[in-house]
Design a protein around this motif. Structure first.
Motif, PDB file in Angstrom:
ATOM      1  N   ILE A  39     -15.477  -7.162  69.159  1.00 44.35           N
ATOM      2  CA  ILE A  39     -14.474  -6.766  70.158  1.00 44.35           C
ATOM      3  C   ILE A  39     -14.218  -7.921  71.130  1.00 44.35           C
ATOM      4  N   GLY A  40     -15.177  -8.862  71.216  1.00 44.84           N
ATOM      5  CA  GLY A  40     -14.978 -10.064  72.033  1.00 44.84           C
ATOM      6  C   GLY A  40     -13.898 -10.943  71.420  1.00 44.84           C
ATOM      7  N   ASN A  41     -14.027 -11.206  70.112  1.00 47.82           N
ATOM      8  CA  ASN A  41     -12.990 -11.989  69.421  1.00 47.82           C
ATOM      9  C   ASN A  41     -11.634 -11.306  69.604  1.00 47.82           C
ATOM     10  N   MET A  42     -11.664  -9.970  69.507  1.00 46.93           N
ATOM     11  CA  MET A  42     -10.401  -9.232  69.586  1.00 46.93           C
ATOM     12  C   MET A  42      -9.780  -9.295  70.983  1.00 46.93           C
ATOM     13  N   LEU A  46      -5.988 -10.070  71.586  1.00 46.17           N
ATOM     14  CA  LEU A  46      -5.119  -9.193  72.394  1.00 46.17           C
ATOM     15  C   LEU A  46      -4.361 -10.003  73.438  1.00 46.17           C
ATOM     16  N   PHE A  47      -5.050 -10.956  74.047  1.00 46.49           N
ATOM     17  CA  PHE A  47      -4.381 -11.808  75.047  1.00 46.49           C
ATOM     18  C   PHE A  47      -3.220 -12.560  74.387  1.00 46.49           C
ATOM     19  N   GLN A  48      -3.465 -13.069  73.179  1.00 47.87           N
ATOM     20  CA  GLN A  48      -2.409 -13.811  72.482  1.00 47.87           C
ATOM     21  C   GLN A  48      -1.252 -12.901  72.094  1.00 47.87           C
ATOM     22  N   ASN A 115      -2.747  -2.873  66.923  1.00 47.98           N
ATOM     23  CA  ASN A 115      -1.299  -3.090  67.051  1.00 47.98           C
ATOM     24  C   ASN A 115      -1.002  -4.520  67.523  1.00 47.98           C
ATOM     25  N   ILE A 116      -1.763  -5.455  66.973  1.00 48.85           N
ATOM     26  CA  ILE A 116      -1.543  -6.879  67.277  1.00 48.85           C
ATOM     27  C   ILE A 116      -0.619  -7.434  66.200  1.00 48.85           C
ATOM     28  N   GLU A 117       0.456  -8.059  66.633  1.00 49.53           N
ATOM     29  CA  GLU A 117       1.428  -8.572  65.674  1.00 49.53           C
ATOM     30  C   GLU A 117       0.846  -9.764  64.906  1.00 49.53           C
ATOM     31  N   THR A 118       1.198  -9.831  63.620  1.00 54.01           N
ATOM     32  CA  THR A 118       0.754 -10.979  62.825  1.00 54.01           C
ATOM     33  C   THR A 118       1.662 -12.163  63.140  1.00 54.01           C
ATOM     34  N   PRO A 119       1.079 -13.326  63.450  1.00 59.91           N
ATOM     35  CA  PRO A 119       1.918 -14.495  63.723  1.00 59.91           C
ATOM     36  C   PRO A 119       2.848 -14.818  62.542  1.00 59.91           C
ATOM     37  N   GLU A 120       3.943 -15.475  62.844  1.00 60.07           N
ATOM     38  CA  GLU A 120       4.929 -15.806  61.803  1.00 60.07           C
ATOM     39  C   GLU A 120       4.297 -16.667  60.707  1.00 60.07           C
ATOM     40  N   ILE A 121       3.358 -17.516  61.093  1.00 58.56           N
ATOM     41  CA  ILE A 121       2.722 -18.405  60.108  1.00 58.56           C
ATOM     42  C   ILE A 121       1.209 -18.222  60.169  1.00 58.56           C
ATOM     43  N   VAL A 122       0.612 -17.873  59.041  1.00 58.91           N
ATOM     44  CA  VAL A 122      -0.853 -17.805  58.977  1.00 58.91           C
ATOM     45  C   VAL A 122      -1.278 -18.846  57.952  1.00 58.91           C
ATOM     46  N   CYS A 123      -2.081 -19.810  58.367  1.00 60.45           N
ATOM     47  CA  CYS A 123      -2.384 -20.921  57.463  1.00 60.45           C
ATOM     48  C   CYS A 123      -3.892 -21.123  57.323  1.00 60.45           C
ATOM     49  N   LYS A 124      -4.286 -21.276  56.073  1.00 60.30           N
ATOM     50  CA  LYS A 124      -5.703 -21.383  55.743  1.00 60.30           C
ATOM     51  C   LYS A 124      -6.121 -22.846  55.640  1.00 60.30           C
ATOM     52  N   ARG A 302      -7.385  -1.504  73.374  1.00 58.14           N
ATOM     53  CA  ARG A 302      -6.234  -2.330  73.769  1.00 58.14           C
ATOM     54  C   ARG A 302      -5.895  -2.067  75.243  1.00 58.14           C
ATOM     55  N   LEU A 303      -5.814  -0.783  75.595  1.00 56.11           N
ATOM     56  CA  LEU A 303      -5.501  -0.436  76.989  1.00 56.11           C
ATOM     57  C   LEU A 303      -6.615  -0.942  77.916  1.00 56.11           C
ATOM     58  N   PHE A 304      -7.850  -0.788  77.474  1.00 56.88           N
ATOM     59  CA  PHE A 304      -8.992  -1.253  78.278  1.00 56.88           C
ATOM     60  C   PHE A 304      -8.862  -2.755  78.576  1.00 56.88           C
ATOM     61  N   SER A 305      -8.379  -3.506  77.602  1.00 57.93           N
ATOM     62  CA  SER A 305      -8.279  -4.966  77.793  1.00 57.93           C
ATOM     63  C   SER A 305      -7.286  -5.332  78.896  1.00 57.93           C
ATOM     64  N   PHE A 306      -6.395  -4.403  79.235  1.00 54.58           N
ATOM     65  CA  PHE A 306      -5.435  -4.676  80.316  1.00 54.58           C
ATOM     66  C   PHE A 306      -6.049  -4.468  81.702  1.00 54.58           C
TER      67      PHE A 306
END
Ligand code: AMP
Ligand code: ZN
Length: 462
Positions: A39-42, A46-48, A115-124, A302-306
């Motif tokens: 949940i720390g990583n998350m 969430l901020f992003q 409900n975090i949007e996936t970035p337009e580009i995900v690169c490995k 998610r709400l808690f993170s706010f």
């Protein structure tokens, strides 16, 4: 309305404007896929996500790239220790590819649930070995890198200034520098760009320096430049990345093309657990899965993170999650009440509230303040669909799905029933009453009752 973001590079809140037109180019350091995301990583994700949503709310389009680190990140976060992927593969008796696939899928599942949007580009990283290699070769050509018997190092003494993001005083640090593993390094803070692979090393590629593998920092420089150009708008990550990874990304970019890769550097603070660190040894490493298992909708987190600004620490407790769960329920209920309301409300009142909300989110993503405006709107005495509409608009930033029914203790309701309820909801939206009744009966046969209430759909066990 102007937008201001705190910039780690300038150490001030600066007015934001994209380099080019209405498109904002963002690079975020993504996960190292060797273990479960906590949940720390998350919190960082969430901020992003809030950053993305606030920019979109302000009418910008996004080109957001996020990497997946599946090679090169060593256990120490520096140049020593085993590769995190290989260590995990060894411990779980799997191949590094299997490990990466497994944890990447879990990571995206968590994003979806929050409900975090996936970035337009995900690169490995492993898909970009060639890009990284040519980047390192260019650094060698430009005189910023040198070879030792074990690696290709970046020579920080070639830079006008290092570090530039962090307060780290390099001279002081040098005095008390740790004993260096590689005696061939010219400066203690030189870091590995490319590492020569020992025979038994599993992940390695052909290179001008024999079989070898990339250092951790080069992937973000190479992929950031490939997808977003030599200089883009915003670079994000967790606060821990400032003194190592991000300093080194900047060093690499300056060595290659003389530019700092991003104009804005934004960093999210840490999540604490009961006021302290999250760690395996304390048995307090929590995942989104754990939140669900306790019967909470992941959006409660998610709400808690706010509840704390992204640049402040946030303290996780189960009591706070319980209280936030009630808050989310209250917010959803008041949305429904306003939706069904018949009162009048002046447009001016709503406009003023909207401005207050906009000011909060545009002031360096001040979500605690934005939430206080959300509550001011939700708690209006008069009940009007216009208020519900404003809440819906706010929810494009909040991402709390306030229009959806309360999913308390969702995991106690079998997936099969949830699917039938969803089908019934669709049938009702299509005004197919016959099908809706048929599905209600089917749900009842299976031991559940579905009710349409003012607050939305309720599912109860018979
Ligand atoms: P890790 O997998 O532990 O290396 O973490 C990956 C990234 O997630 C880190 O670089 C941090 O930016 C972020 N992160 C890890 N732990 C936390 C935390 N407790 N709070 C906020 N962000 C975190
Ligand atoms: Zn990175």
């Amino acid at each position: 309305m102007d937008i201001f973001f705190y910039n780690t590079l300038t150490k001030s809140k600066d007015k934001f404007q994209p380099i080019e037109g209405k498109e904002v180019k963002i690079y975020s350091c993504g996960p190292t896929v060797y273990k479960d995301a906590t949940i720390g990583n998350m919190r960082t994700n969430l901020f992003q996500d809030v950053l993305r949503r606030v920019l979109k709310y302000n009418g910008y389009t996004l080109k957001h790239a996020m990497n997946i680190t599946d090679v090169g990140h060593l256990v120490s976060d520096g140049d020593d220790g085993e590769d995190k992927m290989l260590k995990s593969a060894r411990e779980e008796n799997k191949t590094p590819i299997e490990i990466a696939k497994y944890y990447t899928e879990l990571f995206f599942k968590d994003l979806e649930e929050l409900n975090i949007e996936t970035p337009e580009i995900v690169c490995k990283a492993t898909d970009h070995i060639k890009d990284m290699l040519s980047y390192v070769q260019k650094l060698v050509e430009n005189g910023y890198a040198y070879e030792t018997s074990t690696a290709i190092y970046f020579d920080i003494s070639k830079l006008d200034k290092y570090p530039i993001l962090s307060p780290l005083n390099i001279e002081e640090q040098k005095a008390g520098a740790r004993v260096d593993i590689d005696k061939e390094k010219r400066n203690p803070y030189d870091f590995a760009l490319w590492i020569k692979a020992p025979k038994e090393h599993l992940m390695k590629w052909d290179s001008p320096w024999g079989l070898s593998y990339p250092g951790w920092h080069i992937e973000c420089s190479a992929m950031g430049q490939k997808y977003l150009g030599e200089q883009f708008d915003i670079h994000t990550g967790g606060i821990d990345l400032i003194p190592t990874h991000h300093e080194n990304e900047i060093a690499q970019s300056k060595g290659k093309c003389g530019k700092i890769p991003a104009k804005f550097w934004m960093h999210g603070e840490y999540l604490l657990i009961n006021g302290g660190k999250m760690s395996k040894s304390l048995g307090n490493v929590y995942l989104i899965k754990d939140i669900k298992e306790k019967g909470y909708d992941p959006l409660v987190y998610r709400l808690f993170s706010f509840s704390s600004h992204y640049r402040n620490k946030l303290n996780f407790t189960w009591e706070a999650i319980e209280a936030t769960s009630k808050s989310l329920e209250r917010l959803k209920n008041s949305y429904q009440t306003h939706l069904a309301g018949k009162d009048e409300i002046q447009d001016k009142t709503l406009e003023e509230l909207e401005i207050k909300f906009n000011e909060a989110i545009n002031d360096d993503l001040n979500m605690p303040l934005a939430m206080s405006v959300v509550w001011e709107v939700a708690k209006q005495e008069v009940k009007s669909p216009k208020i519900a509409k404003l809440l819906e608009k706010f929810d494009t930033v909040l991402g709390l799905k306030i229009t959806e029914q309360i999913s308390k203790k969702q995991e106690e309701i079998p997936q099969e029933i949830l699917e039938l309820v969803e089908q019934r909801k669709q049938a009702r939206e299509n005004k197919d009453w016959e099908k809706s009744d048929e599905l209600r009966d089917k749900i009842q046969e299976k031991g559940y009752i579905v009710k349409d209430t003012k607050a939305g759909i309720e599912i109860q066990k018979l």
